[in-house]
Design a protein around this motif. Structure first.
Motif, PDB file in Angstrom:
ATOM      1  N   THR A 229       0.827  -1.206   0.000  1.00  0.00           N
ATOM      2  CA  THR A 229       0.000   0.000   0.000  1.00  0.00           C
ATOM      3  C   THR A 229       0.860   1.255   0.000  1.00  0.00           C
ATOM      4  O   THR A 229       0.628   2.192  -0.776  1.00  0.00           O
ATOM      5  CB  THR A 229      -0.933   0.012   1.215  1.00  0.00           C
ATOM      6  OG1 THR A 229      -1.774  -1.149   1.189  1.00  0.00           O
ATOM      7  CG2 THR A 229      -1.811   1.262   1.217  1.00  0.00           C
ATOM      8  N   GLN A 290      -9.925   8.546  -4.473  1.00  0.00           N
ATOM      9  CA  GLN A 290      -9.871   7.096  -4.251  1.00  0.00           C
ATOM     10  C   GLN A 290      -8.586   6.682  -3.547  1.00  0.00           C
ATOM     11  O   GLN A 290      -8.613   5.882  -2.607  1.00  0.00           O
ATOM     12  CB  GLN A 290     -10.015   6.352  -5.579  1.00  0.00           C
ATOM     13  CG  GLN A 290     -11.441   6.302  -6.102  1.00  0.00           C
ATOM     14  CD  GLN A 290     -11.571   5.331  -7.256  1.00  0.00           C
ATOM     15  OE1 GLN A 290     -10.907   5.473  -8.283  1.00  0.00           O
ATOM     16  NE2 GLN A 290     -12.402   4.326  -7.105  1.00  0.00           N
ATOM     17  N   THR A 291      -7.457   7.209  -3.995  1.00  0.00           N
ATOM     18  CA  THR A 291      -6.198   6.792  -3.370  1.00  0.00           C
ATOM     19  C   THR A 291      -6.112   7.283  -1.924  1.00  0.00           C
ATOM     20  O   THR A 291      -5.669   6.540  -1.042  1.00  0.00           O
ATOM     21  CB  THR A 291      -4.987   7.283  -4.181  1.00  0.00           C
ATOM     22  OG1 THR A 291      -5.084   8.696  -4.413  1.00  0.00           O
ATOM     23  CG2 THR A 291      -4.909   6.558  -5.521  1.00  0.00           C
ATOM     24  N   ARG A 293      -8.654   7.884   0.089  1.00  0.00           N
ATOM     25  CA  ARG A 293      -9.610   7.114   0.889  1.00  0.00           C
ATOM     26  C   ARG A 293      -9.005   5.797   1.343  1.00  0.00           C
ATOM     27  O   ARG A 293      -9.108   5.409   2.515  1.00  0.00           O
ATOM     28  CB  ARG A 293     -10.879   6.828   0.067  1.00  0.00           C
ATOM     29  CG  ARG A 293     -11.875   5.922   0.778  1.00  0.00           C
ATOM     30  CD  ARG A 293     -12.950   5.386  -0.147  1.00  0.00           C
ATOM     31  NE  ARG A 293     -12.434   4.470  -1.167  1.00  0.00           N
ATOM     32  CZ  ARG A 293     -13.203   3.648  -1.887  1.00  0.00           C
ATOM     33  NH1 ARG A 293     -14.515   3.643  -1.691  1.00  0.00           N
ATOM     34  NH2 ARG A 293     -12.676   2.849  -2.792  1.00  0.00           N
ATOM     35  N   ASN A 294      -8.355   5.102   0.437  1.00  0.00           N
ATOM     36  CA  ASN A 294      -7.816   3.789   0.774  1.00  0.00           C
ATOM     37  C   ASN A 294      -6.662   3.871   1.764  1.00  0.00           C
ATOM     38  O   ASN A 294      -6.588   3.093   2.713  1.00  0.00           O
ATOM     39  CB  ASN A 294      -7.375   3.073  -0.504  1.00  0.00           C
ATOM     40  CG  ASN A 294      -8.545   2.727  -1.401  1.00  0.00           C
ATOM     41  OD1 ASN A 294      -9.649   2.468  -0.931  1.00  0.00           O
ATOM     42  ND2 ASN A 294      -8.319   2.746  -2.697  1.00  0.00           N
ATOM     43  N   GLU A 297      -8.044   4.628   5.154  1.00  0.00           N
ATOM     44  CA  GLU A 297      -8.760   3.503   5.749  1.00  0.00           C
ATOM     45  C   GLU A 297      -7.789   2.429   6.235  1.00  0.00           C
ATOM     46  O   GLU A 297      -7.976   1.855   7.324  1.00  0.00           O
ATOM     47  CB  GLU A 297      -9.750   2.909   4.743  1.00  0.00           C
ATOM     48  CG  GLU A 297     -10.705   1.910   5.372  1.00  0.00           C
ATOM     49  CD  GLU A 297     -11.868   1.545   4.477  1.00  0.00           C
ATOM     50  OE1 GLU A 297     -12.402   0.419   4.644  1.00  0.00           O
ATOM     51  OE2 GLU A 297     -12.253   2.372   3.614  1.00  0.00           O
ATOM     52  N   LEU A 312      -9.565  -4.943   1.429  1.00  0.00           N
ATOM     53  CA  LEU A 312      -9.121  -3.551   1.457  1.00  0.00           C
ATOM     54  C   LEU A 312      -7.763  -3.408   0.781  1.00  0.00           C
ATOM     55  O   LEU A 312      -7.518  -2.449   0.036  1.00  0.00           O
ATOM     56  CB  LEU A 312      -9.063  -3.049   2.895  1.00  0.00           C
ATOM     57  CG  LEU A 312      -8.497  -1.642   3.111  1.00  0.00           C
ATOM     58  CD1 LEU A 312      -9.268  -0.606   2.290  1.00  0.00           C
ATOM     59  CD2 LEU A 312      -8.538  -1.283   4.597  1.00  0.00           C
ATOM     60  N   ARG A 313      -6.860  -4.333   1.033  1.00  0.00           N
ATOM     61  CA  ARG A 313      -5.538  -4.266   0.417  1.00  0.00           C
ATOM     62  C   ARG A 313      -5.648  -4.355  -1.107  1.00  0.00           C
ATOM     63  O   ARG A 313      -4.953  -3.636  -1.839  1.00  0.00           O
ATOM     64  CB  ARG A 313      -4.644  -5.381   0.963  1.00  0.00           C
ATOM     65  CG  ARG A 313      -4.316  -5.199   2.436  1.00  0.00           C
ATOM     66  CD  ARG A 313      -3.653  -6.401   3.069  1.00  0.00           C
ATOM     67  NE  ARG A 313      -2.287  -6.599   2.609  1.00  0.00           N
ATOM     68  CZ  ARG A 313      -1.348  -7.211   3.325  1.00  0.00           C
ATOM     69  NH1 ARG A 313      -1.622  -7.666   4.549  1.00  0.00           N
ATOM     70  NH2 ARG A 313      -0.140  -7.381   2.842  1.00  0.00           N
ATOM     71  N   ARG A 315      -8.349  -3.542  -2.864  1.00  0.00           N
ATOM     72  CA  ARG A 315      -9.006  -2.323  -3.346  1.00  0.00           C
ATOM     73  C   ARG A 315      -8.004  -1.173  -3.436  1.00  0.00           C
ATOM     74  O   ARG A 315      -8.019  -0.389  -4.382  1.00  0.00           O
ATOM     75  CB  ARG A 315     -10.158  -1.943  -2.417  1.00  0.00           C
ATOM     76  CG  ARG A 315     -11.055  -0.835  -2.985  1.00  0.00           C
ATOM     77  CD  ARG A 315     -12.104  -0.425  -1.976  1.00  0.00           C
ATOM     78  NE  ARG A 315     -11.533   0.466  -0.959  1.00  0.00           N
ATOM     79  CZ  ARG A 315     -12.137   0.771   0.186  1.00  0.00           C
ATOM     80  NH1 ARG A 315     -13.294   0.202   0.490  1.00  0.00           N
ATOM     81  NH2 ARG A 315     -11.574   1.613   1.032  1.00  0.00           N
ATOM     82  N   ALA A 316      -7.122  -1.080  -2.439  1.00  0.00           N
ATOM     83  CA  ALA A 316      -6.093  -0.036  -2.464  1.00  0.00           C
ATOM     84  C   ALA A 316      -5.184  -0.199  -3.676  1.00  0.00           C
ATOM     85  O   ALA A 316      -4.815   0.782  -4.334  1.00  0.00           O
ATOM     86  CB  ALA A 316      -5.287  -0.068  -1.175  1.00  0.00           C
ATOM     87  N   ASP A 319      -7.210   0.752  -6.925  1.00  0.00           N
ATOM     88  CA  ASP A 319      -7.396   2.187  -7.124  1.00  0.00           C
ATOM     89  C   ASP A 319      -6.073   2.924  -7.309  1.00  0.00           C
ATOM     90  O   ASP A 319      -6.042   3.997  -7.909  1.00  0.00           O
ATOM     91  CB  ASP A 319      -8.169   2.776  -5.943  1.00  0.00           C
ATOM     92  CG  ASP A 319      -9.599   2.252  -5.866  1.00  0.00           C
ATOM     93  OD1 ASP A 319     -10.085   1.721  -6.878  1.00  0.00           O
ATOM     94  OD2 ASP A 319     -10.212   2.370  -4.785  1.00  0.00           O
ATOM     95  N   TYR A 374      -7.449  -8.102  -8.256  1.00  0.00           N
ATOM     96  CA  TYR A 374      -8.725  -7.726  -7.633  1.00  0.00           C
ATOM     97  C   TYR A 374      -9.857  -8.601  -8.176  1.00  0.00           C
ATOM     98  O   TYR A 374     -10.680  -9.117  -7.411  1.00  0.00           O
ATOM     99  CB  TYR A 374      -9.034  -6.258  -7.900  1.00  0.00           C
ATOM    100  CG  TYR A 374     -10.309  -5.800  -7.224  1.00  0.00           C
ATOM    101  CD1 TYR A 374     -10.281  -5.306  -5.927  1.00  0.00           C
ATOM    102  CD2 TYR A 374     -11.537  -5.892  -7.874  1.00  0.00           C
ATOM    103  CE1 TYR A 374     -11.448  -4.903  -5.293  1.00  0.00           C
ATOM    104  CE2 TYR A 374     -12.714  -5.496  -7.252  1.00  0.00           C
ATOM    105  CZ  TYR A 374     -12.652  -5.000  -5.956  1.00  0.00           C
ATOM    106  OH  TYR A 374     -13.820  -4.611  -5.330  1.00  0.00           O
TER     107      TYR A 374
END
Length: 388
Positions: A229, A290-291, A293-294, A297, A312-313, A315-316, A319, A374
Motif C-alpha cells: 500500500t 480514491q487513493t 480514501r484507501n 482507511e 481492502l488491500r 481495493r487499495a 485504485d 482484484y
C-alpha cells in the motif's frame, strides 16, 4: 490536516518550479532542493520517532508529494521514494536502523527492488554481488535497499530478500538518459562481493505479511501498514501531482488565449475545450479521492490494531493503478488540446506529459496485472502477490 510540513513546502514550490528545467536537463535534482525538502520535514514524515521522525498519517505525506510534484514531477518522484524508504528502513532489525540513522538521523535511502543481486550465505550473513537499475535519487542517498536472491548450495534460488547496503559498498553508474522523469537521476548501482550482516537482510515474504523485525521497536500504527500500500502509493502520488500541477498551468496559459485557426475566438469560450477541462478535472479528482480514501482507511485499521482485510488491500492496489491511469488520461486530454506551443521543450505541459507517461511504466503501475488480482479475489479465488 496539520500544516506543519505542507505550508513550508508550499513556500518552496516557486523555487522548485524555477529549477525544474535545469533538473530535467542535468538529469538530477539540485542539492539545494533536497536540502530544502529535508529542512521542511518531508523526509521525517514516515521516519521512526526513535530517530527524530514524526510518523505521520501517510495520506498527509502523499498530499505533500502531490504538491511538490505539481511544481516538478522529477522532484516529487525523488521526494516520494526517498521519503517512503524512511518507513521501510524502520521495518528492518533494530541493529540495521542504528547503522543507518545512529550516526546521522538525516541519512537518506534509495532503492532498486528487482532481485538482481545474488546472496551467498556466509558466516554471520551473506556475500552479495549484482547490478541494479532505476535507483531514483541515489546520488542524494547514503544507503540503498536492494533486491536479491538467496542462492542455496546447489546454486538455485531459495529465497528473496531486501538488503540494506551502505554507500561505501556500492558504485553508482551515470546511465540515466531517458524521455521522462529525467531529473530523478535513476542511475545504476553495482555491488561486488560485499559482506551483508544478517540483520541488514529482510525476507520479502515477512515484509508482505507485516512481520518485519523492526516492528519490535517501532510499535506505532505506521509500521503495521502493508509495504504494498505504501510503496505503490509512493509511485502513483507523484504522477497524480504532476498532472494536477499541469492542469493549473494549463488553465493559466489557456484562459486568455485567442485562436488564430478553427474560426478564431477565445479558447476558453470553445465548448469542446470546456468539456475537455471538465473531463481532465474529474479524472484528477477521482484519482486523488480514491487513493486518499484507501490509504486513510488502511491507516485507521492500523491505528485500531485491527487486521487489514485482504479486500481492502486489493481495493487499495486496484485504485492505486487506476489513479495513475486516470492521471495519464487527464494528461493526454490537456496535451491534445493545448496546441502546438505545448510541444516546445521546457514547456510545463510538455514536461508534465513526459513525466506522467514515464511514471506510468513503473512495475507498480502495471494496471492489468493489479486489476486481475482484484478480479481474481472478487471471484473467490486465492490471491498471492507481494505487491498486495
Amino acid at each position: 490536516m496539520s500544516d506543519e510540513v505542507l505550508e513550508p513546502v508550499r513556500a518552496l514550490l516557486p523555487g522548485i518550479a524555477g529549477r525544474a528545467r535545469s533538473a530535467d536537463e542535468n538529469r538530477r535534482i539540485p542539492e539545494e532542493t533536497v536540502a530544502e525538502l529535508a529542512a521542511a520535514g518531508v523526509f521525517r514524515m514516515l521516519q521512526p520517532k526513535r530517530y527524530g521522525g514524526t510518523e505521520r498519517d501517510p495520506a498527509e505525506f502523499f498530499e505533500v508529494i502531490r504538491e511538490v510534484s505539481g511544481a516538478c514531477g522529477s522532484t516529487g518522484w525523488v521526494a516520494s521514494l526517498l521519503g517512503v524508504h524512511q518507513w521501510q528502513a524502520g521495518m528492518f532489525a533494530e541493529a540495521a536502523q542504528d547503522e543507518v540513522w545512529g550516526g546521522s538521523p538525516d541519512a537518506l535511502i534509495s532503492s532498486s527492488y528487482a532481485p538482481m543481486g545474488r546472496l551467498t550465505p556466509v558466516e554471520g550473513g551473506y556475500e552479495m554481488s549484482g547490478r541494479w537499475s532505476f535507483s531514483s535519487g541515489c546520488d542524494h542517498a547514503s544507503w540503498a535497499v536492494l533486491g536479491a536472491t538467496v542462492v542455496g548450495t546447489e546454486g538455485r534460488p531459495v529465497d528473496f530478500m531486501s538488503v540494506l547496503v551502505p554507500r561505501a559498498d556500492y558504485g553508482i553508474h551515470d546511465v540515466w538518459d531517458v524521455i521522462g522523469l529525467r531529473g530523478t537521476g535513476s542511475n545504476d548501482i553495482t555491488v561486488e562481493r560485499a559482506f551483508v550482516p544478517a540483520h541488514r537482510a529482510m525476507r520479502n515474504y515477512e515484509q508482505a505479511q507485516l512481520r518485519g523485525p523492526g516492528q519490535k521497536v517501532n510499535t506505532g500504527p505506521l509500521y503495521r501498514m502493508p509495504f504494498a500500500t505504501l510503496f505503490t502509493s509512493a509511485i502513483t502520488a507523484p504522477v497524480i501531482g504532476a498532472v494536477a500541477g499541469c492542469y493549473d498551468a494549463y488553465l493559466a496559459a489557456m484562459r486568455d488565449r485567442v485562436r488564430l485557426s478553427l474560426g478564431g475566438g477565445r479558447f476558453a469560450e470553445d465548448r469542446f475545450a470546456q468539456v475537455a477541462v471538465a473531463r481532465a478535472a474529474s479524472e484528477i479528482d477521482a484519482a486523488i479521492l480514491q487513493t486518499d480514501r484507501n490509504v486513510r482507511e488502511v491507516y485507521r485499521h492500523a491505528v485500531r490494531g485491527d487486521a487489514i482485510p485482504m479486500e481492502l488491500r486489493l481495493r487499495a492496489r486496484r485504485d492505486q493503478v487506476r489513479g495513475t491511469e486516470r492521471a495519464v488520461e487527464a494528461m493526454d486530454i490537456l496535451f491534445k488540446t493545448a496546441g502546438g506551443n505545448s510541444l516546445r521543450r521546457g514547456n510545463p505541459i510538455e514536461r508534465a506529459w513526459r513525466d506522467a507517461h514515464a511514471g506510468s511504466v513503473h512495475v507498480a503501475n502495471d494496471v492489468e496485472r493489479a486489476l486481475a488480482l482484484y478480479g481474481r479475489s472478487a471471484f473467490g479465488l486465492t490471491v498471492e502477490d507481494d505487491l498486495v
